[in-house]
Scaffold this motif. Structure first.
Motif, PDB file in Angstrom:
ATOM      1  N   GLU A  39     -36.678 -20.898 -20.854  1.00 31.52           N
ATOM      2  CA  GLU A  39     -36.436 -19.691 -20.069  1.00 31.52           C
ATOM      3  C   GLU A  39     -35.883 -20.049 -18.695  1.00 31.52           C
ATOM      4  OE1 GLU A  39     -39.774 -16.623 -21.936  1.00 31.52           O
ATOM      5  OE2 GLU A  39     -40.309 -17.866 -20.207  1.00 31.52           O
ATOM      6  N   GLU A  40     -36.429 -21.088 -18.085  1.00 33.12           N
ATOM      7  CA  GLU A  40     -35.924 -21.531 -16.779  1.00 33.12           C
ATOM      8  C   GLU A  40     -34.496 -22.038 -16.907  1.00 33.12           C
ATOM      9  OE1 GLU A  40     -38.840 -24.332 -15.356  1.00 33.12           O
ATOM     10  OE2 GLU A  40     -40.351 -22.762 -15.091  1.00 33.12           O
ATOM     11  N   GLU A  41     -34.218 -22.740 -17.990  1.00 33.14           N
ATOM     12  CA  GLU A  41     -32.868 -23.251 -18.226  1.00 33.14           C
ATOM     13  C   GLU A  41     -31.885 -22.097 -18.405  1.00 33.14           C
ATOM     14  OE1 GLU A  41     -31.105 -26.280 -21.472  1.00 33.14           O
ATOM     15  OE2 GLU A  41     -33.167 -26.723 -20.865  1.00 33.14           O
ATOM     16  N   VAL A  42     -32.298 -21.079 -19.139  1.00 30.94           N
ATOM     17  CA  VAL A  42     -31.449 -19.903 -19.338  1.00 30.94           C
ATOM     18  C   VAL A  42     -31.176 -19.224 -18.006  1.00 30.94           C
ATOM     19  CG1 VAL A  42     -31.426 -17.552 -20.299  1.00 30.94           C
ATOM     20  CG2 VAL A  42     -32.063 -19.479 -21.747  1.00 30.94           C
ATOM     21  N   LEU A  43     -32.192 -19.133 -17.155  1.00 29.76           N
ATOM     22  CA  LEU A  43     -32.025 -18.521 -15.836  1.00 29.76           C
ATOM     23  C   LEU A  43     -31.015 -19.301 -15.004  1.00 29.76           C
ATOM     24  CD1 LEU A  43     -32.955 -16.284 -13.919  1.00 29.76           C
ATOM     25  CD2 LEU A  43     -34.786 -17.817 -13.178  1.00 29.76           C
ATOM     26  N   VAL A  44     -31.130 -20.632 -15.005  1.00 30.56           N
ATOM     27  CA  VAL A  44     -30.196 -21.477 -14.252  1.00 30.56           C
ATOM     28  C   VAL A  44     -28.772 -21.295 -14.784  1.00 30.56           C
ATOM     29  CG1 VAL A  44     -29.527 -23.881 -13.822  1.00 30.56           C
ATOM     30  CG2 VAL A  44     -31.909 -23.178 -13.527  1.00 30.56           C
ATOM     31  N   ALA A  84     -25.500 -19.769 -12.926  1.00 34.41           N
ATOM     32  CA  ALA A  84     -24.262 -20.550 -12.853  1.00 34.41           C
ATOM     33  C   ALA A  84     -23.099 -19.746 -13.422  1.00 34.41           C
ATOM     34  CB  ALA A  84     -24.421 -21.875 -13.588  1.00 34.41           C
ATOM     35  N   GLY A  85     -23.351 -19.053 -14.527  1.00 34.10           N
ATOM     36  CA  GLY A  85     -22.307 -18.221 -15.131  1.00 34.10           C
ATOM     37  C   GLY A  85     -21.874 -17.100 -14.210  1.00 34.10           C
ATOM     38  N   GLN A  86     -22.848 -16.511 -13.503  1.00 35.39           N
ATOM     39  CA  GLN A  86     -22.514 -15.446 -12.558  1.00 35.39           C
ATOM     40  C   GLN A  86     -21.681 -15.992 -11.398  1.00 35.39           C
ATOM     41  OE1 GLN A  86     -26.488 -14.101 -11.763  1.00 35.39           O
ATOM     42  NE2 GLN A  86     -26.446 -12.543 -13.370  1.00 35.39           N
ATOM     43  N   GLU A  87     -22.022 -17.192 -10.945  1.00 36.20           N
ATOM     44  CA  GLU A  87     -21.256 -17.815  -9.861  1.00 36.20           C
ATOM     45  C   GLU A  87     -19.828 -18.107 -10.306  1.00 36.20           C
ATOM     46  OE1 GLU A  87     -23.509 -21.233  -8.623  1.00 36.20           O
ATOM     47  OE2 GLU A  87     -25.171 -20.017  -7.886  1.00 36.20           O
TER      48      GLU A  87
END
Length: 125
Positions: free
Chosen positions: A74-79, A83-86
């Protein structure tokens, strides 16, 4: 409420469950029985209660490890989402700059075309 018969460590148990959950309950009991049988093979006959408790602890340990892994994922998905949003924001900014450059180029071409039109001799027709 439906009931199913399951077998754990050679003993049969009648258990109630919600409608449609019979196969799921049977599968869970089979998994627990596999743990019991595996422990029995590893430590020998140590008593039914102790064997069952050890198998239960092993199952809970697996659950705890799975929960840790889920949390890490879940933390990896959040990161990765951040990153995708950036990256999406960067792409949007680049598209804006590209559009501005295209507009500037179009204006320059229009200016050149206008200058050529003015400089071109008019031929009588």
């Amino acid at each position: 409420m439906p009931e199913v018969n399951v077998e754990i460590n050679g003993r049969k148990y009648r258990m109630a469950c919600e409608e449609g959950q019979q196969q799921h309950l049977i599968g869970l009991a089979e998994r627990l029985n596999n743990h019991v049988e595996s422990l029995k093979g590893a430590v020998g006959e140590i008593g039914d209660n102790r064997l069952t408790v050890m198998a239960g602890i092993a199952v809970v340990d697996e659950l705890a490890e799975a929960e840790k892994r889920i949390k890490a994922l879940e933390e990896e998905v959040l990161v990765l989402t951040r990153a995708g949003q950036e990256v999406a924001a960067e792409i949007e900014a680049l598209e804006g700059k590209f559009a501005a450059k295209l507009t500037d180029a179009a204006k320059a071409l229009e200016g050149v075309a206008g200058a050529l039109d003015e400089a071109a001799p008019v031929t009588p027709g």
